[in-house]
Design a protein around this motif. Structure first.
Motif, mmCIF file in Angstrom:
data_model
loop_
_atom_site.group_PDB
_atom_site.id
_atom_site.type_symbol
_atom_site.label_atom_id
_atom_site.label_comp_id
_atom_site.label_asym_id
_atom_site.label_seq_id
_atom_site.Cartn_x
_atom_site.Cartn_y
_atom_site.Cartn_z
ATOM 1 N N GLY A 1 41.493 37.531 45.841
ATOM 2 C CA GLY A 1 41.446 38.892 45.355
ATOM 3 C C GLY A 1 40.039 39.454 45.281
ATOM 4 N N SER B 1 49.048 39.545 42.867
ATOM 5 C CA SER B 1 48.939 38.250 42.204
ATOM 6 C C SER B 1 48.192 38.255 40.877
ATOM 7 C CB SER B 1 48.235 37.260 43.147
ATOM 8 O OG SER B 1 48.903 37.166 44.387
ATOM 9 N N TYR B 2 47.321 39.227 40.679
ATOM 10 C CA TYR B 2 46.483 39.189 39.476
ATOM 11 C C TYR B 2 46.631 40.404 38.569
ATOM 12 C CZ TYR B 2 43.981 35.476 41.972
ATOM 13 O OH TYR B 2 43.655 34.324 42.632
ATOM 14 N N SER B 3 47.217 41.464 39.046
ATOM 15 C CA SER B 3 47.221 42.716 38.283
ATOM 16 C C SER B 3 47.963 42.608 36.949
ATOM 17 C CB SER B 3 47.830 43.845 39.118
ATOM 18 O OG SER B 3 49.178 43.535 39.477
ATOM 19 N N ARG C 1 39.666 31.217 43.373
ATOM 20 C CA ARG C 1 40.411 32.442 43.131
ATOM 21 C C ARG C 1 40.280 33.387 44.318
ATOM 22 N NH1 ARG C 1 40.476 37.718 41.516
ATOM 23 N NH2 ARG C 1 41.424 38.309 39.539
ATOM 24 N N ASN D 1 48.230 39.671 35.235
ATOM 25 C CA ASN D 1 47.789 38.481 34.502
ATOM 26 C C ASN D 1 46.933 38.875 33.293
ATOM 27 O OD1 ASN D 1 49.081 37.044 36.410
ATOM 28 N ND2 ASN D 1 47.297 36.072 37.302
ATOM 29 N N TYR E 1 47.864 32.298 44.294
ATOM 30 C CA TYR E 1 46.859 33.148 43.669
ATOM 31 C C TYR E 1 47.372 33.511 42.277
ATOM 32 C CZ TYR E 1 45.047 34.131 48.431
ATOM 33 O OH TYR E 1 44.529 34.050 49.710
ATOM 34 N N GLY E 2 46.609 33.173 41.249
ATOM 35 C CA GLY E 2 47.035 33.520 39.899
ATOM 36 C C GLY E 2 48.372 32.923 39.522
ATOM 37 N N GLU F 1 44.985 41.026 45.018
ATOM 38 C CA GLU F 1 44.737 41.405 43.624
ATOM 39 C C GLU F 1 45.955 42.095 43.035
ATOM 40 O OE1 GLU F 1 42.192 41.299 40.349
ATOM 41 O OE2 GLU F 1 41.716 40.584 42.370
ATOM 42 N N ASP G 1 45.221 28.790 41.067
ATOM 43 C CA ASP G 1 44.659 29.136 42.379
ATOM 44 C C ASP G 1 44.587 27.854 43.190
ATOM 45 O OD1 ASP G 1 43.964 32.019 41.991
ATOM 46 O OD2 ASP G 1 42.786 31.156 40.355
#
Length: 291
Positions: free
Chosen positions: A124, A287-289, A122, A291, A40-41, A284, A87
């Motif tokens: 999250g 893995s994405y916070s 993706r 990015n 993820y990300g 989220e 992803d």
């Protein structure tokens, strides 16, 4: 999209050229371990948990492959980068490699290590599901191999148990539900089962022939954080058919609601929805916070 690149024994090669020997023990005997993971990300989700399970599987197989956790992670990261994927589905396989053509493994191991990837949506809070809808599940006659015969905690290349279970399914069914030799619910062919009764979460115990799924463990943690009572126990198929909610878990599906089991309508519900939302929030945040 250009041809995917796979990682085979230390080298990145085009998918069309990615091969292993017909004398490899993973091909001959299913003598190998693997993990299915999600990126993820650009981050491998729950890598430490997957690495620990892979190590346990290799211990069960007495497979001393000599690859460090950092080395394996680096190979996956290289494969993702080479394919410009953030992803993705990731499969990491380790076999005992090529040895003389006899059943008894040799102590000296030159392992075969393969990383296979493909794009996945993706995850999250802004993510997309990788399945088209709730799963139709059927209980099958094929029984889960008992732990005393093949350790349930070992995720090996030998998936004949699940394959045979899937061959029993009706054309419109999505997953096979296997029971143990006593007829108690164990798990799906490629998934763990959870169900809800009176607002409380139930899942078959790991004392039975049940693979300790990574997503299963995360869901139990999320349930505890949400003050949802959880029970790991022994259940009959009838317990699941009369549940208020049910869902399946695995790395690819994450949490997938069950539409029906053996023709009995079940579906998702408030507990399933809450846990799915909490799972997305965890993905989220991890893995994405940043990015």
């Amino acid at each position: 999209m250009s041809e995917l690149q796979y990682h085979v024994d230390g080298d990145l090669v085009p998918a069309s050229a990615a091969t292993v020997s017909v004398d490899d023990r993973g091909f001959r005997y299913g003598d190998g371990a693997f993990e299915t993971l999600r990126a993820y990300g650009g981050t491998i989700f729950e890598w430490d948990a997957h690495a620990e399970r892979l190590e346990r599987t290799c211990e069960h197989l007495h497979l001393e492959h000599g690859c460090s956790r950092a080395d394996l992670r680096a190979r996956m990261d290289e494969t993702l980068a080479a394919n410009d994927l953030v992803d993705a589905y990731v499969r990491l396989s380790i076999t005992r490699g090529v040895q003389p053509g006899k059943l008894t493994p040799q102590p000296e191991v030159d392992p075969t290590v393969v990383v296979y990837v493909k794009p996945l949506p993706r995850g999250g809070l802004e993510g997309e599901s990788v399945w088209d809808g709730p799963a139709t599940v059927e209980t099958v006659e094929t029984r889960r191999i008992p732990d005393a015969a093949l350790p349930a905690a070992a995720k090996t290349h030998n998936y004949l148990n699940g394959i045979l279970a899937r061959t029993e399914l009706s054309p419109d069914a999505d997953e096979a539900l296997l029971c143990d030799l006593e007829g108690r619910v164990a798990e799906g062919a490629t998934s763990n089962l959870c169900f809800v009764v009176d607002g409380e979460l139930h899942t078959p115990t790991l004392e039975g022939p049940v693979l300790p799924g990574i997503t299963r463990r995360v869901v139990l943690e999320l349930a505890a954080d949400a003050d949802i009572s959880t029970h790991e126990g022994w259940y009959e198929p009838a317990d699941v058919r009369t549940a208020d909610e049910a869902f399946l878990t695995n790395t690819t599906w994450e949490l997938r609601p069950v539409a029906s089991i053996d023709g009995h309508a079940i579906g998702g519900g408030p507990v399933t929805s809450l846990l799915a939302e909490r799972f997305d929030e965890r993905v989220e945040a991890e893995s994405y916070s940043n990015n």
